[in-house]
Design a protein around this motif. Structure first.
Motif, mmCIF file in Angstrom:
data_model
loop_
_atom_site.group_PDB
_atom_site.id
_atom_site.type_symbol
_atom_site.label_atom_id
_atom_site.label_comp_id
_atom_site.label_asym_id
_atom_site.label_seq_id
_atom_site.Cartn_x
_atom_site.Cartn_y
_atom_site.Cartn_z
ATOM 1 N N ILE A 47 -12.932 -6.474 2.807
ATOM 2 C CA ILE A 47 -11.525 -6.298 2.124
ATOM 3 C C ILE A 47 -10.547 -6.015 3.209
ATOM 4 N N SER A 48 -10.080 -7.168 3.412
ATOM 5 C CA SER A 48 -9.095 -7.594 4.616
ATOM 6 C C SER A 48 -7.480 -8.527 4.412
ATOM 7 N N GLN A 49 -6.544 -8.510 5.495
ATOM 8 C CA GLN A 49 -5.967 -9.256 5.960
ATOM 9 C C GLN A 49 -6.605 -11.013 5.606
ATOM 10 N N SER A 91 -10.017 6.152 -0.664
ATOM 11 C CA SER A 91 -9.555 6.032 -2.133
ATOM 12 C C SER A 91 -10.955 5.204 -2.341
ATOM 13 N N ASP A 92 -10.989 5.705 -3.882
ATOM 14 C CA ASP A 92 -11.898 5.276 -4.901
ATOM 15 C C ASP A 92 -11.601 5.080 -5.093
ATOM 16 N N ASP A 93 -10.003 4.516 -5.688
ATOM 17 C CA ASP A 93 -9.780 3.935 -6.900
ATOM 18 C C ASP A 93 -9.822 2.161 -6.260
ATOM 19 N N MET A 94 -10.152 1.196 -6.666
ATOM 20 C CA MET A 94 -9.930 -0.233 -6.183
ATOM 21 C C MET A 94 -8.448 -1.087 -5.964
ATOM 22 N N VAL A 95 -7.673 -0.176 -6.852
ATOM 23 C CA VAL A 95 -5.728 -1.262 -6.804
ATOM 24 C C VAL A 95 -5.320 -0.419 -5.832
ATOM 25 N N VAL A 96 -5.610 0.915 -5.713
ATOM 26 C CA VAL A 96 -5.257 1.698 -4.172
ATOM 27 C C VAL A 96 -5.856 0.984 -3.091
ATOM 28 N N GLN A 155 -7.125 -1.857 -3.021
ATOM 29 C CA GLN A 155 -6.819 -2.723 -1.994
ATOM 30 C C GLN A 155 -4.916 -2.983 -1.546
ATOM 31 N N SER A 156 -4.179 -2.361 -2.081
ATOM 32 C CA SER A 156 -2.770 -1.868 -1.919
ATOM 33 C C SER A 156 -2.845 -2.070 -0.260
ATOM 34 N N LEU A 157 -3.643 -0.831 0.121
ATOM 35 C CA LEU A 157 -3.914 -0.336 0.967
ATOM 36 C C LEU A 157 -3.982 -1.748 2.461
ATOM 37 N N VAL A 158 -5.278 -2.178 2.314
ATOM 38 C CA VAL A 158 -5.324 -3.410 3.284
ATOM 39 C C VAL A 158 -3.951 -4.518 3.207
ATOM 40 N N ALA A 159 -3.852 -4.387 1.925
ATOM 41 C CA ALA A 159 -2.426 -6.059 2.030
ATOM 42 C C ALA A 159 -1.530 -5.460 3.155
#
Length: 301
Positions: free
Chosen positions: A173-175, A217-222, A224-228
């Motif tokens: 998961i990246s930009q 983080s174990d949270d998939m939402v978190v 992806q937000s950090l990667v974004a």
């Protein structure tokens, strides 16, 4: 002679570490709880609890028996549910634990199918990591655990029965589209649970580097937000992306990297009818689940 009531009291005391709180949970008086503990010590011939100041703690013998008590009580509860389920699936309850990605993808589809085919069957769900799910399964607190394993993970201990549901691909998961692990040997990474971290370490080690974990983080939402936001890069399984997918991140499939999704039960077969129905629904739902869109396939394995 041991009784289920005595074991129930000991298990409650073990959970709370307090006679007062155990009494409140069981709706017993404190003297009644103390009486049951005393009777249990007489029956076993062992000292099970020790006074520590104003509280108590279990002796090693008490802790051993408490662990077995939790398992026995769980099995009794399971047997009650199995008996109810035996009556044509008109009644009964199946308790299932799964991690977030499977609980938000495979399980809802299976639950919808079960509601149509067996409206009298009650499905109780718990959000737990695989290790917690297996422990609950061993203790008789649940009937089915959805777990994932990596190809090089050690086998579960004796007693568990695993039914393979599907393989779940793993993504970087990246930009950037068409990215690779090798491009991020000096990047900040977002780590997860112990199993996820082992998976990340193995993938990066194959590329000749150790990931620098800057966030967790174990949270998939978190994640992806950090990667974004450019805080780091990460890896996620396909089911996590199926459950939640931000449009401003890119997912590159890591060929040769995947998780194996299993439905786990415990003890000797056969499974009761209600559990068998749930297992069949899970298998159908897993087979029909789709991989995430807007992804790039790249051989990093």
């Amino acid at each position: 002679m041991l009784s289920l009531v005595h074991l129930k009291v000991l298990a409650a005391v073990a959970r709370h570490g307090s006679v007062t709180e155990a009494a409140a949970e069981l709706h017993y008086s404190q003297p009644s709880v103390s009486h049951h503990l005393a009777r249990l010590e007489v029956a076993t011939g062992a000292k099970l609890v020790q006074r520590i100041g104003r509280g108590i703690r279990l002796t090693p013998e008490g802790q051993l028996l408490a662990n077995r008590a939790a398992e026995i009580l769980g099995r009794v509860d399971a047997a009650t549910n199995e008996l109810a389920a035996q009556v044509g699936l008109r009644a009964g309850r199946v308790r299932l634990a799964a991690n977030a990605s499977t609980l938000s993808t495979i399980v809802p589809a299976a639950a919808a199918a079960l509601a149509g085919a067996h409206p009298g069957l009650e499905l109780s769900l718990f959000d737990r990591h695989p290790a917690e799910s297996l422990d609950m399964l061993r203790q008789g607190e649940i009937d089915i655990a959805l777990v994932y394993r990596h190809a090089d993970a050690p086998a579960e201990e004796e007693g568990f029965r695993l039914a393979h549901l599907r393989d779940d691909p793993v993504y970087l998961i990246s930009q950037r589209p068409g990215d690779s692990l090798a491009n991020h040997r000096h990047s900040a990474w977002i780590g997860g649970c112990e199993h996820c971290q082992n998976e990340l370490d193995a993938a990066c080690r194959h590329e000749g580097f150790t990931p620098r974990i800057a966030s967790h983080s174990d949270d998939m939402v978190v994640v992806q937000s950090l990667v974004a936001a450019g805080i780091g890069v990460a890896i996620l399984p396909g089911l996590a992306l199926q459950a939640h997918r931000r449009p401003d991140i890119h997912a590159t499939e890591l060929t040769g990297r995947h998780r194996q999704i299993y439905a786990a039960t415990y003890g000797s077969p056969p499974d009761p009818p209600a559990a068998t129905a749930v297992l069949a629904a899970l298998a159908d739902a897993a087979a029909s689940s789709t991989t995430p869109r807007r992804t790039t396939r790249r051989n990093d394995g």
